[in-house]
Design a protein around this motif. Structure first.
Motif, PDB file in Angstrom:
ATOM      1  N   THR A  31       0.838  -1.204   0.000  1.00  0.00           N
ATOM      2  CA  THR A  31       0.000   0.000   0.000  1.00  0.00           C
ATOM      3  C   THR A  31       0.869   1.250   0.000  1.00  0.00           C
ATOM      4  N   GLU A  32       0.736   2.066  -1.022  1.00  0.00           N
ATOM      5  CA  GLU A  32       1.557   3.266  -1.146  1.00  0.00           C
ATOM      6  C   GLU A  32       1.266   4.238   0.005  1.00  0.00           C
ATOM      7  N   GLY A  33       2.348   4.679   0.658  1.00  0.00           N
ATOM      8  CA  GLY A  33       2.206   5.666   1.728  1.00  0.00           C
ATOM      9  C   GLY A  33       1.641   5.107   3.019  1.00  0.00           C
ATOM     10  N   ILE A  34       1.729   3.787   3.217  1.00  0.00           N
ATOM     11  CA  ILE A  34       1.194   3.209   4.458  1.00  0.00           C
ATOM     12  C   ILE A  34       1.870   3.853   5.672  1.00  0.00           C
ATOM     13  N   TYR A  35       1.085   4.202   6.662  1.00  0.00           N
ATOM     14  CA  TYR A  35       1.476   4.909   7.887  1.00  0.00           C
ATOM     15  C   TYR A  35       1.652   6.414   7.656  1.00  0.00           C
ATOM     16  N   ARG A  36       1.815   6.841   6.402  1.00  0.00           N
ATOM     17  CA  ARG A  36       1.861   8.283   6.144  1.00  0.00           C
ATOM     18  C   ARG A  36       0.455   8.809   5.854  1.00  0.00           C
ATOM     19  N   VAL A  37      -0.291   8.045   5.060  1.00  0.00           N
ATOM     20  CA  VAL A  37      -1.662   8.427   4.720  1.00  0.00           C
ATOM     21  C   VAL A  37      -2.566   8.090   5.897  1.00  0.00           C
ATOM     22  N   SER A  38      -3.276   9.075   6.397  1.00  0.00           N
ATOM     23  CA  SER A  38      -4.110   8.881   7.593  1.00  0.00           C
ATOM     24  C   SER A  38      -5.325   8.017   7.285  1.00  0.00           C
ATOM     25  N   GLY A  39      -5.707   7.224   8.283  1.00  0.00           N
ATOM     26  CA  GLY A  39      -6.945   6.466   8.176  1.00  0.00           C
ATOM     27  C   GLY A  39      -8.131   7.334   8.584  1.00  0.00           C
ATOM     28  N   ASN A  40      -9.331   6.876   8.267  1.00  0.00           N
ATOM     29  CA  ASN A  40     -10.546   7.591   8.636  1.00  0.00           C
ATOM     30  C   ASN A  40     -10.756   7.488  10.150  1.00  0.00           C
ATOM     31  N   LYS A  41     -10.874   8.654  10.815  1.00  0.00           N
ATOM     32  CA  LYS A  41     -10.935   8.671  12.285  1.00  0.00           C
ATOM     33  C   LYS A  41     -12.132   7.898  12.833  1.00  0.00           C
ATOM     34  N   SER A  42     -13.298   8.073  12.231  1.00  0.00           N
ATOM     35  CA  SER A  42     -14.491   7.381  12.740  1.00  0.00           C
ATOM     36  C   SER A  42     -14.368   5.873  12.529  1.00  0.00           C
ATOM     37  N   GLU A  43     -13.753   5.454  11.419  1.00  0.00           N
ATOM     38  CA  GLU A  43     -13.557   4.027  11.182  1.00  0.00           C
ATOM     39  C   GLU A  43     -12.544   3.443  12.164  1.00  0.00           C
ATOM     40  N   MET A  44     -11.506   4.236  12.481  1.00  0.00           N
ATOM     41  CA  MET A  44     -10.519   3.778  13.464  1.00  0.00           C
ATOM     42  C   MET A  44     -11.177   3.580  14.827  1.00  0.00           C
ATOM     43  N   GLU A  45     -12.035   4.522  15.217  1.00  0.00           N
ATOM     44  CA  GLU A  45     -12.718   4.409  16.511  1.00  0.00           C
ATOM     45  C   GLU A  45     -13.685   3.228  16.513  1.00  0.00           C
ATOM     46  N   SER A  46     -14.334   2.997  15.362  1.00  0.00           N
ATOM     47  CA  SER A  46     -15.247   1.862  15.240  1.00  0.00           C
ATOM     48  C   SER A  46     -14.482   0.551  15.379  1.00  0.00           C
ATOM     49  N   LEU A  47     -13.310   0.485  14.754  1.00  0.00           N
ATOM     50  CA  LEU A  47     -12.469  -0.713  14.857  1.00  0.00           C
ATOM     51  C   LEU A  47     -12.086  -0.974  16.309  1.00  0.00           C
ATOM     52  N   GLN A  48     -11.677   0.076  17.022  1.00  0.00           N
ATOM     53  CA  GLN A  48     -11.266  -0.091  18.416  1.00  0.00           C
ATOM     54  C   GLN A  48     -12.435  -0.543  19.290  1.00  0.00           C
ATOM     55  N   ARG A  49     -13.607   0.049  19.065  1.00  0.00           N
ATOM     56  CA  ARG A  49     -14.802  -0.326  19.845  1.00  0.00           C
ATOM     57  C   ARG A  49     -15.162  -1.791  19.614  1.00  0.00           C
ATOM     58  N   GLN A  50     -15.181  -2.187  18.337  1.00  0.00           N
ATOM     59  CA  GLN A  50     -15.553  -3.566  18.016  1.00  0.00           C
ATOM     60  C   GLN A  50     -14.541  -4.563  18.582  1.00  0.00           C
ATOM     61  N   PHE A  51     -13.283  -4.173  18.577  1.00  0.00           N
ATOM     62  CA  PHE A  51     -12.267  -5.076  19.104  1.00  0.00           C
ATOM     63  C   PHE A  51     -12.386  -5.193  20.623  1.00  0.00           C
ATOM     64  N   ASP A  52     -12.715  -4.093  21.278  1.00  0.00           N
ATOM     65  CA  ASP A  52     -12.912  -4.141  22.737  1.00  0.00           C
ATOM     66  C   ASP A  52     -14.019  -5.129  23.109  1.00  0.00           C
ATOM     67  N   PHE A  64     -12.169  -3.535   6.861  1.00  0.00           N
ATOM     68  CA  PHE A  64     -11.491  -2.295   7.219  1.00  0.00           C
ATOM     69  C   PHE A  64     -10.361  -2.046   6.226  1.00  0.00           C
ATOM     70  N   THR A  65     -10.132  -0.788   5.878  1.00  0.00           N
ATOM     71  CA  THR A  65      -9.036  -0.484   4.963  1.00  0.00           C
ATOM     72  C   THR A  65      -7.697  -0.636   5.686  1.00  0.00           C
ATOM     73  N   VAL A  66      -6.642  -0.831   4.914  1.00  0.00           N
ATOM     74  CA  VAL A  66      -5.306  -0.958   5.497  1.00  0.00           C
ATOM     75  C   VAL A  66      -4.937   0.299   6.273  1.00  0.00           C
ATOM     76  N   ASN A  67      -5.261   1.480   5.726  1.00  0.00           N
ATOM     77  CA  ASN A  67      -4.903   2.732   6.405  1.00  0.00           C
ATOM     78  C   ASN A  67      -5.670   2.914   7.712  1.00  0.00           C
ATOM     79  N   THR A  68      -6.886   2.394   7.770  1.00  0.00           N
ATOM     80  CA  THR A  68      -7.661   2.449   9.016  1.00  0.00           C
ATOM     81  C   THR A  68      -6.995   1.587  10.089  1.00  0.00           C
ATOM     82  N   VAL A  69      -6.596   0.384   9.714  1.00  0.00           N
ATOM     83  CA  VAL A  69      -5.943  -0.530  10.666  1.00  0.00           C
ATOM     84  C   VAL A  69      -4.595   0.039  11.097  1.00  0.00           C
ATOM     85  N   ALA A  70      -3.842   0.585  10.142  1.00  0.00           N
ATOM     86  CA  ALA A  70      -2.532   1.172  10.457  1.00  0.00           C
ATOM     87  C   ALA A  70      -2.687   2.361  11.405  1.00  0.00           C
ATOM     88  N   GLY A  71      -3.686   3.189  11.160  1.00  0.00           N
ATOM     89  CA  GLY A  71      -3.932   4.350  12.028  1.00  0.00           C
ATOM     90  C   GLY A  71      -4.360   3.939  13.426  1.00  0.00           C
TER      91      GLY A  71
END
Length: 252
Positions: A31-52, A64-71
């Motif tokens: 994935t080009e720019g992985i860790y540089r390109v920001s993930g979607n904030k609401s998707e990141m929070e959703s990922l964290q909630r679901q994992f909890d 989930f997109t790669v950038n969301t997981v990376a973020g």
């Protein structure tokens, strides 16, 4: 919560970090720019909630997109009460980094690593090993060890800028993390020191991937940088020489 509360001797890596990195290494190393390109904030929070709610959450199944997981992985370290690289260790790392001789410097940094708290060391080793793997795909993802260190050093170290010159600290801390990524086999797996083709950040091989970091704003709007320089770009002045230039002067 403190890192020590989410790891055990049998499970030294937080399960959330393990799942995120396994997913990224399975699907996102190109994935080009992985860790540089920001993930979607609401998707990141959703990922964290679901994992909890479910530690067996299948990230691929949830799409989930790669950038969301990376973020989300990066934000885990931002939310720890203390940085992954402890503050007292940061002082020692900076002192070791001042050594001019490259080989002595690397050995001194390795000695400081041995003083890390056990849980911090294991997680740091896991993350740096992952970033080393990402950097090995830099021809595709454009993320060299230098670029990854620019993205990660604030998350891993979180220095107190009130106690030191921010500009000096930024460059020093970034270079320390870059060395850990670049020399990961030496620091963590007792391998020989790697001699890169050119150790300077301005080496030709580093320029294409590091260029996007010169400015944060144009990166999102510019197209992907070409793999090879375009052939002899035309200068804007060339069409005006010589006859048009004379015509313009006549008009003036």
């Amino acid at each position: 919560v403190p890192l020590s509360t989410v790891v055990t001797p049998e499970k030294p890596i937080p399960i959330f970090i393990e799942r995120c990195i396994e997913y990224i290494e399975a699907t996102g190393l190109s994935t080009e720019g992985i860790y540089r390109v920001s993930g979607n904030k609401s998707e990141m929070e959703s990922l964290q909630r679901q994992f909890d709610q479910d530690h067996n959450l299948d990230l691929a199944e949830k799409d989930f997109t790669v950038n969301t997981v990376a973020g989300a992985m990066k934000s885990f370290f931002s939310e720890l009460p203390d940085p992954l690289v402890p503050y007292n260790m940061q002082i020692e790392l900076v002192e070791a980094h001042k050594i001019n001789d490259r080989e002595q410097k690397l050995h001194a940094l390795k000695e400081v690593l041995k003083k890390f708290p056990k849980e911090n060391y294991e997680v740091f080793k896991y993350v740096i090993s992952h970033l080393n793997k990402v950097s090995q795909n830099n021809r595709v993802n454009l993320m060299t060890s230098e670029n990854l260190s620019i993205c990660f050093w604030p998350t891993l170290m979180r220095p107190d800028f009130s106690t030191m010159d921010a500009l000096t600290a930024t460059r020093t801390y970034q270079t320390i993390i870059e060395l850990f990524i670049q020399q990961c086999p030496f620091f963590f797996y007792n391998r020989p020191i790697i001699e890169p083709p050119s150790a300077t950040p301005s080496s030709p091989s580093a320029v294409p991937a590091s260029t996007p970091f010169l400015s944060s704003t144009p990166v999102m709007t510019q197209p992907s940088p070409p793999q090879t320089p375009p052939p002899s770009p035309q200068s804007p002045l060339q069409p005006l020489l010589p006859s048009q230039l004379q015509a313009e002067q006549h008009t003036l």
